[in-house]
Design a protein around this motif. Sequence first.
Motif, PDB file in Angstrom:
ATOM      1  N   TYR A  20     -21.689  24.987 -12.058  1.00 49.44           N
ATOM      2  CA  TYR A  20     -21.587  23.995 -10.990  1.00 49.44           C
ATOM      3  C   TYR A  20     -22.928  23.847 -10.275  1.00 49.44           C
ATOM      4  CZ  TYR A  20     -20.420  21.685  -6.656  1.00 49.44           C
ATOM      5  OH  TYR A  20     -20.425  20.818  -5.587  1.00 49.44           O
ATOM      6  N   MET A  21     -23.545  24.967  -9.913  1.00 48.10           N
ATOM      7  CA  MET A  21     -24.837  24.905  -9.222  1.00 48.10           C
ATOM      8  C   MET A  21     -25.869  24.176 -10.081  1.00 48.10           C
ATOM      9  SD  MET A  21     -25.326  28.430  -7.041  1.00 48.10           S
ATOM     10  CE  MET A  21     -25.182  29.535  -8.434  1.00 48.10           C
ATOM     11  N   LYS A  22     -25.859  24.432 -11.369  1.00 51.34           N
ATOM     12  CA  LYS A  22     -26.779  23.744 -12.287  1.00 51.34           C
ATOM     13  C   LYS A  22     -26.515  22.237 -12.263  1.00 51.34           C
ATOM     14  CE  LYS A  22     -28.353  23.804 -17.084  1.00 51.34           C
ATOM     15  NZ  LYS A  22     -28.176  24.437 -18.405  1.00 51.34           N
ATOM     16  N   LYS A  23     -25.248  21.830 -12.297  1.00 49.87           N
ATOM     17  CA  LYS A  23     -24.878  20.418 -12.333  1.00 49.87           C
ATOM     18  C   LYS A  23     -25.330  19.679 -11.077  1.00 49.87           C
ATOM     19  CE  LYS A  23     -22.992  18.135 -14.960  1.00 49.87           C
ATOM     20  NZ  LYS A  23     -23.581  17.170 -15.922  1.00 49.87           N
ATOM     21  N   ILE A  24     -25.267  20.335  -9.912  1.00 47.06           N
ATOM     22  CA  ILE A  24     -25.672  19.649  -8.683  1.00 47.06           C
ATOM     23  C   ILE A  24     -27.181  19.722  -8.448  1.00 47.06           C
ATOM     24  CG2 ILE A  24     -23.405  19.868  -7.596  1.00 47.06           C
ATOM     25  CD1 ILE A  24     -24.637  22.064  -5.784  1.00 47.06           C
ATOM     26  N   GLY A  25     -27.904  20.379  -9.365  1.00 50.32           N
ATOM     27  CA  GLY A  25     -29.360  20.359  -9.297  1.00 50.32           C
ATOM     28  C   GLY A  25     -30.015  21.548  -8.632  1.00 50.32           C
ATOM     29  N   VAL A  26     -29.305  22.656  -8.474  1.00 49.73           N
ATOM     30  CA  VAL A  26     -29.887  23.853  -7.869  1.00 49.73           C
ATOM     31  C   VAL A  26     -30.826  24.502  -8.882  1.00 49.73           C
ATOM     32  CG1 VAL A  26     -29.378  26.120  -6.880  1.00 49.73           C
ATOM     33  CG2 VAL A  26     -27.852  24.186  -6.423  1.00 49.73           C
ATOM     34  N   ASN A  27     -32.037  24.855  -8.437  1.00 46.19           N
ATOM     35  CA  ASN A  27     -33.008  25.444  -9.361  1.00 46.19           C
ATOM     36  C   ASN A  27     -32.586  26.843  -9.813  1.00 46.19           C
ATOM     37  OD1 ASN A  27     -34.279  27.604  -7.747  1.00 46.19           O
ATOM     38  ND2 ASN A  27     -35.139  25.954  -6.527  1.00 46.19           N
ATOM     39  N   ARG A  31     -30.006  29.578  -8.166  1.00 45.31           N
ATOM     40  CA  ARG A  31     -28.746  29.819  -8.878  1.00 45.31           C
ATOM     41  C   ARG A  31     -28.527  31.306  -9.093  1.00 45.31           C
ATOM     42  NH1 ARG A  31     -30.229  25.470 -12.580  1.00 45.31           N
ATOM     43  NH2 ARG A  31     -30.389  26.980 -14.278  1.00 45.31           N
ATOM     44  N   LYS A  32     -29.576  32.017  -9.478  1.00 44.78           N
ATOM     45  CA  LYS A  32     -29.439  33.461  -9.711  1.00 44.78           C
ATOM     46  C   LYS A  32     -29.104  34.199  -8.425  1.00 44.78           C
ATOM     47  CE  LYS A  32     -32.067  33.909 -13.912  1.00 44.78           C
ATOM     48  NZ  LYS A  32     -33.003  34.692 -14.686  1.00 44.78           N
ATOM     49  N   LEU A  36     -25.197  36.031  -7.134  1.00 45.34           N
ATOM     50  CA  LEU A  36     -25.069  37.438  -6.739  1.00 45.34           C
ATOM     51  C   LEU A  36     -24.592  37.606  -5.293  1.00 45.34           C
ATOM     52  CD1 LEU A  36     -28.332  38.847  -8.342  1.00 45.34           C
ATOM     53  CD2 LEU A  36     -25.984  39.090  -9.196  1.00 45.34           C
ATOM     54  N   ALA A  37     -24.637  36.539  -4.522  1.00 42.02           N
ATOM     55  CA  ALA A  37     -24.328  36.632  -3.086  1.00 42.02           C
ATOM     56  C   ALA A  37     -22.833  36.802  -2.827  1.00 42.02           C
ATOM     57  CB  ALA A  37     -24.837  35.386  -2.367  1.00 42.02           C
ATOM     58  N   SER A  38     -22.523  37.650  -1.863  1.00 41.17           N
ATOM     59  CA  SER A  38     -21.149  37.727  -1.362  1.00 41.17           C
ATOM     60  C   SER A  38     -21.113  36.924  -0.066  1.00 41.17           C
ATOM     61  CB  SER A  38     -20.742  39.179  -1.122  1.00 41.17           C
ATOM     62  OG  SER A  38     -21.559  39.756  -0.134  1.00 41.17           O
ATOM     63  N   SER A  39     -19.925  36.445   0.307  1.00 46.40           N
ATOM     64  CA  SER A  39     -19.881  35.610   1.504  1.00 46.40           C
ATOM     65  C   SER A  39     -18.536  35.691   2.207  1.00 46.40           C
ATOM     66  CB  SER A  39     -20.172  34.148   1.140  1.00 46.40           C
ATOM     67  OG  SER A  39     -19.127  33.607   0.364  1.00 46.40           O
ATOM     68  N   THR A  40     -18.569  35.270   3.471  1.00 48.25           N
ATOM     69  CA  THR A  40     -17.352  35.045   4.242  1.00 48.25           C
ATOM     70  C   THR A  40     -17.458  33.645   4.839  1.00 48.25           C
ATOM     71  OG1 THR A  40     -18.291  35.995   6.263  1.00 48.25           O
ATOM     72  CG2 THR A  40     -16.993  37.472   4.854  1.00 48.25           C
ATOM     73  N   SER A  41     -16.318  32.973   4.942  1.00 47.66           N
ATOM     74  CA  SER A  41     -16.258  31.656   5.566  1.00 47.66           C
ATOM     75  C   SER A  41     -15.201  31.693   6.654  1.00 47.66           C
ATOM     76  CB  SER A  41     -15.888  30.579   4.538  1.00 47.66           C
ATOM     77  OG  SER A  41     -16.908  30.436   3.586  1.00 47.66           O
ATOM     78  N   GLU A  42     -15.565  31.165   7.807  1.00 45.85           N
ATOM     79  CA  GLU A  42     -14.608  31.047   8.891  1.00 45.85           C
ATOM     80  C   GLU A  42     -14.419  29.562   9.189  1.00 45.85           C
ATOM     81  OE1 GLU A  42     -13.458  33.000  13.167  1.00 45.85           O
ATOM     82  OE2 GLU A  42     -15.524  33.187  12.467  1.00 45.85           O
ATOM     83  N   ILE A  43     -13.174  29.124   9.140  1.00 44.26           N
ATOM     84  CA  ILE A  43     -12.847  27.723   9.378  1.00 44.26           C
ATOM     85  C   ILE A  43     -12.035  27.660  10.661  1.00 44.26           C
ATOM     86  CG2 ILE A  43     -11.744  25.656   8.453  1.00 44.26           C
ATOM     87  CD1 ILE A  43     -12.149  26.877   5.650  1.00 44.26           C
ATOM     88  N   THR A  44     -12.511  26.851  11.619  1.00 45.35           N
ATOM     89  CA  THR A  44     -11.858  26.782  12.923  1.00 45.35           C
ATOM     90  C   THR A  44     -11.660  25.333  13.358  1.00 45.35           C
ATOM     91  OG1 THR A  44     -14.016  27.002  14.024  1.00 45.35           O
ATOM     92  CG2 THR A  44     -12.725  29.019  13.747  1.00 45.35           C
ATOM     93  N   ASP A  45     -10.617  25.122  14.138  1.00 47.40           N
ATOM     94  CA  ASP A  45     -10.344  23.833  14.758  1.00 47.40           C
ATOM     95  C   ASP A  45     -11.166  23.779  16.041  1.00 47.40           C
ATOM     96  OD1 ASP A  45      -9.349  21.580  16.003  1.00 47.40           O
ATOM     97  OD2 ASP A  45      -7.245  22.163  15.835  1.00 47.40           O
TER      98      ASP A  45
END
Length: 135
Positions: A20-27, A31-32, A36-45
């Motif tokens: 996906y990253m390759k398709k959207i044009g990420v170098n 991409r590498k 490897l990155a871990s993440s958390t996302s917080e979604i709030t109103d």
Amino acid sequence: MVSPIFGKWKLEKNENFAEYMKKIGVNIALRKMGALASSTSEITDEGDNKVRINTQSTFKSTNRIFPIGEEIEEQRMDGQNVKTTTVWEGNNKLHQIQLWDNRKAVQDWIYEDGKLILRLECEGVVCTRINTRCE
């Protein structure tokens, strides 16, 4: 609005993220690192028909407010400037469309079976990122 999407989520699994990253044009270097990155996302109103998506990762982070139904200009984590429109599709799905350089990507944040599924799609390439609720 009350939605089960709201809350803090930890990334547990990626499916097809590098493609996906390759398709959207990420170098290749980004991409590498992104793979490897871990993440958390917080979604709030945020009230006033606005939603905040705050994603923190070991590589890059973003913290943005999206007005529902309005197009905004933003910069993705890879540095690409895009125009993003965010809408609710029912109570369990936040749908985002990103446009840039005559291209389109779709991001769907979907609450399903107690998990938050981030489905990314661009020109036929689909990535699924599975998140579990943080305690």
